[in-house]
Design an enzyme around this catalytic site. Structure first.
Site, PDB file in Angstrom:
ATOM      1  N   GLY A 184       0.827  -1.198   0.000  1.00  0.00           N
ATOM      2  CA  GLY A 184       0.000   0.000   0.000  1.00  0.00           C
ATOM      3  C   GLY A 184       0.858   1.243   0.000  1.00  0.00           C
ATOM      4  N   HIS A 223      -2.436   7.196   7.010  1.00  0.00           N
ATOM      5  CA  HIS A 223      -1.501   8.133   6.348  1.00  0.00           C
ATOM      6  C   HIS A 223      -2.233   9.385   5.862  1.00  0.00           C
ATOM      7  CE1 HIS A 223       2.337   6.085   6.260  1.00  0.00           C
ATOM      8  NE2 HIS A 223       1.826   4.993   5.733  1.00  0.00           N
TER       9      HIS A 223
HETATM   10 NI    NI Z   1       2.737   3.116   5.623  1.00  0.00          NI
END
Ligand code: NI
Length: 185
Positions: free
Chosen positions: A45, A144
């Site tokens: 990811g 994130h």
């Molecule tokens: Ni990460």
């Protein structure tokens, strides 16, 4: 085009991201570049802040682990403006790593199921439940986009034990096999 990955210590990883709309230019190229960057770095990811962009975009490549988990063959998905709508199930510990934290791997507790809303690269709306490994990846990447990193989810003890490694990363003292953008003060 392979993009440099921003590592721990760079402000963009802690920034609030902005949603994008159809007027965002070259989105498809950005997504293609993010997939290429992710594959080269051997991750599953990648969120836009990790390539220096404070926008709500992320890509997930579970095809990369399909030798071990054949059910994920061909699983390459981009998520635009994703949000966690609700979680369910037990808190499950699982060892995570992050391309912005080379060399650090730690167990992190997260709910086993998560409902996510998002739009795809054509701005069609989606709302689905994820569980198991995809639920783990979605939560890590959406963190994130909220300026959070997996170290924030570690126990204080584990974080303490990684203190030296973290300060080394922030100082640019680490090795990894992919292209990075580091702080050099
Ligand atoms: Ni990460």
């Amino acid at each position: 085009m392979i993009l440099p990955i921003y590592t721990y210590g760079q402000g963009v990883l802690r920034k609030e991201t902005e949603e994008i709309d159809e007027s965002y230019e070259n989105l498809k190229q950005l997504i293609a570049d993010m997939f290429e960057t992710l594959r080269k770095a051997e991750g599953v990811g990648l969120a836009a802040p990790q390539v220096g962009l404070p926008i709500r975009v992320m890509v997930v490549d579970l095809d990369a682990v399909s030798d071990d988990m054949p059910e994920f063959k061909g699983y390459l998905k981009a998520y635009i403006n994703p949000y966690i709508e609700e979680t369910d199930g037990e808190l499950v510990p699982y060892e995570e790593g992050c391309l912005s934290f080379p060399g650090i791997h730690e167990k992190v507790n997260r709910p086993s199921k998560v409902r996510v809303s998002w739009v795809d690269e054509d701005f069609n709306e989606h709302d689905e439940w994820f569980e198991g490994f995809p639920a783990r990846v979605m939560q890590h990447e959406i963190d994130h986009l909220d300026g959070k990193c997996f170290i924030d989810r570690m126990s204080p003890l584990r974080r303490q034990m990684n203190k030296k490694a973290l300060s080394n990363i922030a100082a640019g003292k680490f090795n990894c096999d992919y292209k990075v953008k580091i702080n050099r003060k």
